[in-house]
Design a protein around this motif. Sequence first.
Motif, PDB file in Angstrom:
ATOM      1  N   ALA A  16       0.846  -1.191   0.000  1.00 47.00           N
ATOM      2  CA  ALA A  16       0.000   0.000   0.000  1.00 47.00           C
ATOM      3  C   ALA A  16       0.880   1.239   0.000  1.00 47.00           C
ATOM      4  O   ALA A  16       2.013   1.220   0.483  1.00 47.00           O
ATOM      5  CB  ALA A  16      -0.918   0.001   1.220  1.00 47.00           C
ATOM      6  N   LEU A  17       0.335   2.324  -0.543  1.00 40.81           N
ATOM      7  CA  LEU A  17       1.084   3.577  -0.685  1.00 40.81           C
ATOM      8  C   LEU A  17       0.596   4.625   0.303  1.00 40.81           C
ATOM      9  O   LEU A  17      -0.594   4.892   0.404  1.00 40.81           O
ATOM     10  CB  LEU A  17       0.915   4.123  -2.107  1.00 40.81           C
ATOM     11  N   ARG A  18       1.532   5.251   0.993  1.00 44.08           N
ATOM     12  CA  ARG A  18       1.262   6.469   1.778  1.00 44.08           C
ATOM     13  C   ARG A  18       1.957   7.609   1.060  1.00 44.08           C
ATOM     14  O   ARG A  18       3.157   7.562   0.816  1.00 44.08           O
ATOM     15  CB  ARG A  18       1.835   6.298   3.197  1.00 44.08           C
ATOM     16  N   TRP A  19       1.199   8.654   0.695  1.00 39.46           N
ATOM     17  CA  TRP A  19       1.745   9.760  -0.094  1.00 39.46           C
ATOM     18  C   TRP A  19       1.036  11.044   0.293  1.00 39.46           C
ATOM     19  O   TRP A  19      -0.185  11.087   0.382  1.00 39.46           O
ATOM     20  CB  TRP A  19       1.538   9.463  -1.582  1.00 39.46           C
ATOM     21  N   VAL A  20       1.790  12.098   0.518  1.00 34.70           N
ATOM     22  CA  VAL A  20       1.196  13.338   1.006  1.00 34.70           C
ATOM     23  C   VAL A  20       0.191  13.921   0.014  1.00 34.70           C
ATOM     24  O   VAL A  20      -0.766  14.590   0.416  1.00 34.70           O
ATOM     25  CB  VAL A  20       2.276  14.392   1.342  1.00 34.70           C
ATOM     26  N   SER A  21       0.386  13.692  -1.288  1.00 32.41           N
ATOM     27  CA  SER A  21      -0.527  14.271  -2.278  1.00 32.41           C
ATOM     28  C   SER A  21      -1.870  13.550  -2.338  1.00 32.41           C
ATOM     29  O   SER A  21      -2.771  13.991  -3.053  1.00 32.41           O
ATOM     30  CB  SER A  21       0.122  14.291  -3.663  1.00 32.41           C
ATOM     31  N   LEU A  22      -2.021  12.456  -1.602  1.00 34.44           N
ATOM     32  CA  LEU A  22      -3.327  11.811  -1.466  1.00 34.44           C
ATOM     33  C   LEU A  22      -4.006  12.210  -0.155  1.00 34.44           C
ATOM     34  O   LEU A  22      -5.096  11.730   0.148  1.00 34.44           O
ATOM     35  CB  LEU A  22      -3.193  10.287  -1.540  1.00 34.44           C
ATOM     36  N   ASP A  23      -3.365  13.089   0.624  1.00 31.29           N
ATOM     37  CA  ASP A  23      -4.004  13.601   1.836  1.00 31.29           C
ATOM     38  C   ASP A  23      -5.272  14.370   1.463  1.00 31.29           C
ATOM     39  O   ASP A  23      -5.351  14.979   0.390  1.00 31.29           O
ATOM     40  CB  ASP A  23      -3.049  14.532   2.582  1.00 31.29           C
ATOM     41  N   PRO A  24      -6.273  14.389   2.357  1.00 31.63           N
ATOM     42  CA  PRO A  24      -7.538  15.057   2.021  1.00 31.63           C
ATOM     43  C   PRO A  24      -7.432  16.573   1.914  1.00 31.63           C
ATOM     44  O   PRO A  24      -8.315  17.204   1.346  1.00 31.63           O
ATOM     45  CB  PRO A  24      -8.469  14.650   3.166  1.00 31.63           C
ATOM     46  N   GLU A  25      -6.376  17.172   2.462  1.00 27.22           N
ATOM     47  CA  GLU A  25      -6.242  18.625   2.413  1.00 27.22           C
ATOM     48  C   GLU A  25      -4.977  18.991   1.644  1.00 27.22           C
ATOM     49  O   GLU A  25      -3.904  18.437   1.883  1.00 27.22           O
ATOM     50  CB  GLU A  25      -6.185  19.213   3.824  1.00 27.22           C
ATOM     51  N   ASP A  26      -5.099  19.941   0.691  1.00 26.83           N
ATOM     52  CA  ASP A  26      -3.984  20.323  -0.167  1.00 26.83           C
ATOM     53  C   ASP A  26      -4.207  21.764  -0.617  1.00 26.83           C
ATOM     54  O   ASP A  26      -5.173  22.049  -1.322  1.00 26.83           O
ATOM     55  CB  ASP A  26      -3.910  19.383  -1.378  1.00 26.83           C
ATOM     56  N   HIS A  27      -3.292  22.651  -0.224  1.00 24.39           N
ATOM     57  CA  HIS A  27      -3.460  24.071  -0.526  1.00 24.39           C
ATOM     58  C   HIS A  27      -2.334  24.611  -1.398  1.00 24.39           C
ATOM     59  O   HIS A  27      -1.924  25.769  -1.249  1.00 24.39           O
ATOM     60  CB  HIS A  27      -3.564  24.879   0.771  1.00 24.39           C
ATOM     61  N   ILE A  28      -1.858  23.795  -2.319  1.00 19.67           N
ATOM     62  CA  ILE A  28      -0.750  24.227  -3.174  1.00 19.67           C
ATOM     63  C   ILE A  28      -1.138  25.432  -4.032  1.00 19.67           C
ATOM     64  O   ILE A  28      -0.316  26.325  -4.271  1.00 19.67           O
ATOM     65  CB  ILE A  28      -0.239  23.054  -4.030  1.00 19.67           C
ATOM     66  N   LEU A  29      -2.379  25.495  -4.497  1.00 23.45           N
ATOM     67  CA  LEU A  29      -2.796  26.648  -5.305  1.00 23.45           C
ATOM     68  C   LEU A  29      -2.804  27.929  -4.473  1.00 23.45           C
ATOM     69  O   LEU A  29      -2.421  28.992  -4.957  1.00 23.45           O
ATOM     70  CB  LEU A  29      -4.173  26.397  -5.902  1.00 23.45           C
ATOM     71  N   PHE A  48       6.892  17.382   4.805  1.00 23.67           N
ATOM     72  CA  PHE A  48       7.946  16.375   4.945  1.00 23.67           C
ATOM     73  C   PHE A  48       7.589  15.435   6.096  1.00 23.67           C
ATOM     74  O   PHE A  48       7.474  15.872   7.247  1.00 23.67           O
ATOM     75  CB  PHE A  48       9.301  17.033   5.220  1.00 23.67           C
ATOM     76  N   PRO A  49       7.396  14.149   5.820  1.00 22.59           N
ATOM     77  CA  PRO A  49       6.988  13.222   6.880  1.00 22.59           C
ATOM     78  C   PRO A  49       8.046  13.085   7.970  1.00 22.59           C
ATOM     79  O   PRO A  49       9.251  13.117   7.704  1.00 22.59           O
ATOM     80  CB  PRO A  49       6.815  11.891   6.134  1.00 22.59           C
ATOM     81  N   ILE A  50       7.557  12.924   9.195  1.00 22.05           N
ATOM     82  CA  ILE A  50       8.438  12.564  10.317  1.00 22.05           C
ATOM     83  C   ILE A  50       8.338  11.052  10.491  1.00 22.05           C
ATOM     84  O   ILE A  50       7.257  10.518  10.758  1.00 22.05           O
ATOM     85  CB  ILE A  50       8.010  13.276  11.618  1.00 22.05           C
ATOM     86  N   ARG A  51       9.448  10.360  10.324  1.00 21.27           N
ATOM     87  CA  ARG A  51       9.483   8.903  10.441  1.00 21.27           C
ATOM     88  C   ARG A  51      10.192   8.525  11.728  1.00 21.27           C
ATOM     89  O   ARG A  51      11.096   9.229  12.201  1.00 21.27           O
ATOM     90  CB  ARG A  51      10.208   8.280   9.239  1.00 21.27           C
ATOM     91  N   GLU A  73       3.664  -0.303  12.990  1.00 22.67           N
ATOM     92  CA  GLU A  73       4.881   0.034  13.727  1.00 22.67           C
ATOM     93  C   GLU A  73       5.696   1.130  13.042  1.00 22.67           C
ATOM     94  O   GLU A  73       6.556   1.747  13.677  1.00 22.67           O
ATOM     95  CB  GLU A  73       5.754  -1.212  13.913  1.00 22.67           C
ATOM     96  N   TRP A  74       5.453   1.337  11.743  1.00 25.41           N
ATOM     97  CA  TRP A  74       6.297   2.270  10.981  1.00 25.41           C
ATOM     98  C   TRP A  74       5.471   3.423  10.401  1.00 25.41           C
ATOM     99  O   TRP A  74       5.851   4.027   9.405  1.00 25.41           O
ATOM    100  CB  TRP A  74       7.034   1.518   9.862  1.00 25.41           C
ATOM    101  N   ASP A  75       4.360   3.729  11.049  1.00 28.19           N
ATOM    102  CA  ASP A  75       3.514   4.824  10.568  1.00 28.19           C
ATOM    103  C   ASP A  75       4.219   6.174  10.737  1.00 28.19           C
ATOM    104  O   ASP A  75       5.052   6.355  11.641  1.00 28.19           O
ATOM    105  CB  ASP A  75       2.199   4.861  11.336  1.00 28.19           C
ATOM    106  N   TRP A  76       3.855   7.135   9.894  1.00 25.68           N
ATOM    107  CA  TRP A  76       4.394   8.489  10.027  1.00 25.68           C
ATOM    108  C   TRP A  76       3.912   9.111  11.342  1.00 25.68           C
ATOM    109  O   TRP A  76       2.813   8.836  11.828  1.00 25.68           O
ATOM    110  CB  TRP A  76       3.935   9.360   8.868  1.00 25.68           C
ATOM    111  N   LEU A  77       4.748   9.985  11.894  1.00 21.32           N
ATOM    112  CA  LEU A  77       4.466  10.618  13.177  1.00 21.32           C
ATOM    113  C   LEU A  77       3.969  12.053  13.017  1.00 21.32           C
ATOM    114  O   LEU A  77       3.737  12.744  14.009  1.00 21.32           O
ATOM    115  CB  LEU A  77       5.727  10.606  14.047  1.00 21.32           C
TER     116      LEU A  77
END
Length: 771
Positions: free
Chosen positions: A388-401, A447-450, A465-469
């Motif tokens: 499975a993929l974890r990716w910030v651009s699939l987060d529900p909130e995105d304010h790049i514009l 930037f994810p905190i791992r 056990e390895w989820d982003w913090l």
Amino acid sequence: MKRFLRVLAWLLGLFLLLALALGFSGYLYLRSSLPQGEGRIALKGLSAPVEVVRDRWGVVRIRAQSLKDLFFAQGFVHAQERLWQMEFQRRVGQGRLSEVLGEATLSQDRFLRTWGFYWAAQEAYQRLFPEEKEAVDAYAAGVNAFLERGSPLPPEFRLLGFRPEPWTGPDVLVWAKMLSYDLSGNWEEELLRHRLLARGISPERLMELLPPYPEDAPTVLSAEDLRLPLKREEAPSALLRMAPPRFLEASNNWVVSGSRTTTGKPFLADDPHLGLQAPSLWFLMALEAPGLKAIGASLPGVPGIVIGRNHRIAWGVTNVGADVQDLYLLEEVGGRGYRYRGQVVPYRVREERIRIKGGREEVLRVRETVYGPVITDALQDPPKTPMALRWVSLDPEDHILMAFLGVNRAGNWEEFQRALEVYSAPSQNFVYADIDGNIGYIAPGKFPIRKEGHTGMVPVPGNGEWDWLGYRRPEEWPQVLNPPKGYVVTANHKVTPKGFPYALTYDWAEPYRAKRIEELLLAKEKLSLEDMKAIQQDQKSLLYRDFRPVLELLTPLSERGQAWKGRLLSWDGTMDKASEEALVFALWYTEFTRLPEKEVGEAYWDEPRYLLKALEEGDKNCDQPETEYQESCLDYAALALEKALDRKEALGAKAWGEVHRARFAHPVLTHTPLKRLSDREVAFGGDRYTVNVGPFDPATLRMDHGPSYRQIVDLSDMEASLFVHPMGQSGHFLSPHYADLLALWRRGDYLSLRFGAPLGRTLLLEPLPPP
């Protein structure tokens, strides 16, 4: 007279080709589908008149009395010039190409639907800030205003037999998601390492095949640039150090302080390296309304200016390549779920209905997890373990514009920083300059905190056990204002120095381009605008400089090889399109990259430091098992030279540009009889490691990526700033502006874009009077 006859013959040939492909009525339709560039158009949705001026190159200036009308007009003009491109991009993001292109794009649609780009765009649209949503809605309304006029559509729609649907907010956002995907390749790096480890290659050997970024190579920021305390670095593990500089979309930018320039004010240069295509990725515009005055490169389908300047500041971007993607190995239980935090969690199944031209429909069942979609389901050769993929651009909130709209309006460094605080992904190296003489740099992003031990370089268990913090705070981002050395250079190389508190990524580009730019910036005490242009056009190869000592040690296998050894040693390493030496060096290096082919399972392995180390210290792959004696790596290099010369003779080429050609292909028309009208191809120099970059497919030598846009901003005279992109402003192949910028781009010329009243055709957009 001869020239007139040639032009007449070309026009007759064009007419006959169009007549054969579309019929006479089709040809007349195409002529009528060219955009209206002057006169008046009344549109529902405007609150006041908007002036649209096109200059002799088709560059557009829009002046409006409100921001809402400005973005409405930008959407209308983008649709006038690039509607098919916008439609194609939208369908890519939606995973709906097969509806109009058929079975040929079905696997691509499956992949895109599995990732869920459009679902993410829809969620992000619901969470936009009010000001951001108003800009998106106004832009979409402008596109729809064009559609509602009922004007003849671009030729692609007639050829494929459909009309576009109305434009919506998520249609605007989804293209930003796709660009983020193009500029975020860590998931592929993780899969590569996973595959190589599965082949039995040890972590220690992987460090040799994929060398870490060299400790003595330059970084964007130095220790003295940073305000954050540096930490003592511990010896990393083998997998932590394994950092292959693989090719993603690349770019150069730099900013130079006035203390180093002939004008006493900064220069800022930028040239993003992206896919070359017809029409161009970019559209040059000047936008002006109360509260916003920006000029530069816009993206058809998106409001605002992405790269450029306003009346006080200038900015440019290159890709950081930050690691914002992770793959999670799933322990499946009975095919119905996966083990997570000690429990069996059932998959959430999302049904995607893919309609295929001709009437067939396919139902795709996408499995979703707490991390994101199971993307290995969409791979043609999936690994045994689902991921499975974890990716910030699939987060529900995105304010790049919102971030870019804020940058468009920023008047100083503090406002620029504040605008970028909501920036998400893809992380970019933003260089900055202002008319007060300040220069700066910032790398914004989520930037994810791992947790400790999770490098993000290989897939990890998806058991919780390895989820982003969380994500890094903006004050922790790499940034500097007015660095002591008086310049900032970014070329996709490592951003942070040794001891920086956290890793943005371990995958950095080779530092050749960065080294060469710095070399040229330091070659003069004071730098001029002409120097900036010369740096942007430079094609001297530092790769050749590294491999030249190998040539000196080489014992060629033939008189032909001996002669070429002498010629290459006498060459200065400039990868000019007219150079025969550049051709031979490129073929020799390309042949040499086949060294580990049997070990890694890939035909070409473009890792210069691995290859150099093999030549210096030896490598098991140099010995050819089909011979009776043991070859050294110099023997292999000598054989590679002979094979390169054989390939040169087979190609029948005398210059690099004869076979190394920048190709601008239309995504649809290239497969039709209209290819001769839609596609372009020009001789080009350079290679993957030159500043004026020329990456190529080693099998075909064709160049499909390169400088997609160039700008140089003179902060002492902003109106003298320079801009260009390849192809032209129009997406219509019958327009005089379809490819009129290509010759300028190829020879290194530029346009001047000014806010002052331009000479050209004027179109007045007016509010539709009430009934």
